[in-house]
Write a protein that holds these residues in place. Structure first.
Motif, PDB file in Angstrom:
ATOM      1  N   ILE A 242      39.447  49.185  44.393  1.00 49.70           N
ATOM      2  CA  ILE A 242      38.482  48.611  45.332  1.00 49.70           C
ATOM      3  C   ILE A 242      38.090  47.190  44.952  1.00 49.70           C
ATOM      4  O   ILE A 242      37.934  46.319  45.812  1.00 49.70           O
ATOM      5  N   ALA A 243      37.948  46.930  43.666  1.00 49.21           N
ATOM      6  CA  ALA A 243      37.521  45.603  43.222  1.00 49.21           C
ATOM      7  C   ALA A 243      38.522  44.532  43.654  1.00 49.21           C
ATOM      8  O   ALA A 243      38.144  43.460  44.143  1.00 49.21           O
ATOM      9  N   THR A 244      39.818  44.830  43.488  1.00 43.95           N
ATOM     10  CA  THR A 244      40.853  43.873  43.890  1.00 43.95           C
ATOM     11  C   THR A 244      40.861  43.688  45.403  1.00 43.95           C
ATOM     12  O   THR A 244      41.013  42.575  45.915  1.00 43.95           O
ATOM     13  N   LEU A 245      40.686  44.797  46.127  1.00 37.55           N
ATOM     14  CA  LEU A 245      40.647  44.724  47.586  1.00 37.55           C
ATOM     15  C   LEU A 245      39.493  43.843  48.048  1.00 37.55           C
ATOM     16  O   LEU A 245      39.659  42.983  48.925  1.00 37.55           O
ATOM     17  N   LYS A 246      38.322  44.037  47.455  1.00 37.17           N
ATOM     18  CA  LYS A 246      37.159  43.235  47.840  1.00 37.17           C
ATOM     19  C   LYS A 246      37.394  41.755  47.553  1.00 37.17           C
ATOM     20  O   LYS A 246      36.960  40.887  48.318  1.00 37.17           O
ATOM     21  N   ALA A 247      38.079  41.470  46.455  1.00 33.93           N
ATOM     22  CA  ALA A 247      38.358  40.078  46.107  1.00 33.93           C
ATOM     23  C   ALA A 247      39.265  39.436  47.150  1.00 33.93           C
ATOM     24  O   ALA A 247      39.059  38.286  47.561  1.00 33.93           O
ATOM     25  N   TRP A 248      40.284  40.183  47.608  1.00 42.03           N
ATOM     26  CA  TRP A 248      41.196  39.666  48.628  1.00 42.03           C
ATOM     27  C   TRP A 248      40.471  39.471  49.960  1.00 42.03           C
ATOM     28  O   TRP A 248      40.687  38.476  50.662  1.00 42.03           O
ATOM     29  N   VAL A 249      39.627  40.428  50.310  1.00 43.88           N
ATOM     30  CA  VAL A 249      38.876  40.321  51.563  1.00 43.88           C
ATOM     31  C   VAL A 249      37.959  39.104  51.528  1.00 43.88           C
ATOM     32  O   VAL A 249      37.855  38.342  52.500  1.00 43.88           O
ATOM     33  N   ALA A 250      37.298  38.897  50.393  1.00 41.51           N
ATOM     34  CA  ALA A 250      36.402  37.743  50.254  1.00 41.51           C
ATOM     35  C   ALA A 250      37.179  36.438  50.384  1.00 41.51           C
ATOM     36  O   ALA A 250      36.723  35.480  51.029  1.00 41.51           O
ATOM     37  N   GLU A 251      38.375  36.391  49.796  1.00 38.55           N
ATOM     38  CA  GLU A 251      39.192  35.181  49.869  1.00 38.55           C
ATOM     39  C   GLU A 251      39.666  34.924  51.298  1.00 38.55           C
ATOM     40  O   GLU A 251      39.690  33.783  51.768  1.00 38.55           O
ATOM     41  N   ALA A 252      40.029  36.011  52.006  1.00 34.32           N
ATOM     42  CA  ALA A 252      40.484  35.867  53.390  1.00 34.32           C
ATOM     43  C   ALA A 252      39.359  35.366  54.282  1.00 34.32           C
ATOM     44  O   ALA A 252      39.553  34.505  55.142  1.00 34.32           O
ATOM     45  N   ARG A 253      38.164  35.899  54.062  1.00 37.82           N
ATOM     46  CA  ARG A 253      37.018  35.455  54.852  1.00 37.82           C
ATOM     47  C   ARG A 253      36.687  33.998  54.559  1.00 37.82           C
ATOM     48  O   ARG A 253      36.357  33.227  55.459  1.00 37.82           O
ATOM     49  N   GLU A 254      36.770  33.624  53.305  1.00 36.15           N
ATOM     50  CA  GLU A 254      36.481  32.250  52.913  1.00 36.15           C
ATOM     51  C   GLU A 254      37.470  31.288  53.562  1.00 36.15           C
ATOM     52  O   GLU A 254      37.110  30.180  53.973  1.00 36.15           O
TER      53      GLU A 254
END
Length: 260
Positions: A242-254
């Motif tokens: 989950i931690a890696t997924l959240k990091a990717w989602v945050a980067e995509a949103r940014e």
């Protein structure tokens, strides 16, 4: 008159405000609202606060449908009266659900209440319906390749469609647009030769659309870009937590290339 059949707008119906359902060609006034929902327009907010709306993410009170909500509002007057006297409800499950979800009902009421104090710069005269500009509309419809609609508009406006050429339109000119065709569209050209920005009116010249200006050309451009695009599979990363997924989602949103 409000051109819609959306129940969210029925709270606005009154002696001087009505609705028109264009799909069923029928007027909606106070009697029609009561016939449909069992409550007058002024109680539609409380009705929706109780029933909720899954499409609009309005929680409401679980187990309370339109008929039950109408009965409760008739018995207790309004939502505040119902919540204050919820202990008087005879049906146990209904009583417990309303008491347990009182805060959800209050939040739902806020969500469905339309703001009627939004400042509007334009006056009523600015919203008067004018006859369509046949040549201008047909030029746009031709660019969008709406053949049947072009013919109908030509007949309705008395315009000879054959005398009107397609006009250039803007395609994905937003600063945060993405894709191989970004910037491919040509902005409308005013008669003085200056390009216009989106939202500004322009008397477009009869100009032949360029590559990417029409739906079919734009689709071909995207297909060409997808076919020639090189994908670096070595950069792929397998997401296992989950931690890696959240990091990717945050980067995509940014980056502005994802929406949820």
């Amino acid at each position: 008159t409000i051109i819609s059949s959306d129940k969210d707008l029925m709270q606005l119906v009154g002696d001087t405000v009505g609705m028109y359902d264009p799909m069923k060609d029928r007027q909606i006034g106070i009697p029609e609202v009561i016939e449909k929902w069992g409550v007058p327009p002024e109680k539609m907010i409380d009705m929706q606060a109780l029933t909720g709306d899954s499409v609009d993410n309005v929680p409401g009170v679980p187990g309370i449908g339109p008929k039950t909500a109408a009965q409760l509002l008739e018995q207790f007057g309004d939502l505040d009266g119902l919540l204050a006297r919820a202990g008087e409800i005879k049906q146990e499950k209904r009583r417990e659900s309303i008491i347990a979800n009182a805060d959800k009902a209050r939040i739902s009421r806020q969500l469905v209440t339309l703001k009627n104090d939004v400042p509007v710069a334009e006056g009523l005269d600015d919203f008067v319906l004018h006859a369509p500009d046949g040549p201008k509309l047909i030029g746009f419809l031709k660019t969008m390749e709406f053949t049947s609609l072009t013919r109908r508009v030509a007949e309705a406006t008395g315009t000879e469609a054959g005398d009107v050429q397609a006009v250039a339109v803007t395609v994905e000119r937003a600063d945060n647009a993405h894709g191989p065709d970004v910037g491919a569209g040509t902005p409308p050209v005013a008669r003085n030769g200056a390009a216009t920005e989106p939202g500004q009116a322009a008397e477009a010249e009869t100009e032949t659309p360029k590559k990417g200006d029409t739906p079919s050309l734009l689709a071909a451009l995207r297909l060409e870009g997808a076919a020639t695009a090189k994908i670096d599979t070595s950069a792929y990363q397998c997401i296992r937590d989950i931690a890696t997924l959240k990091a990717w989602v945050a980067e995509a949103r940014e980056a502005g290339i994802a929406a949820f």
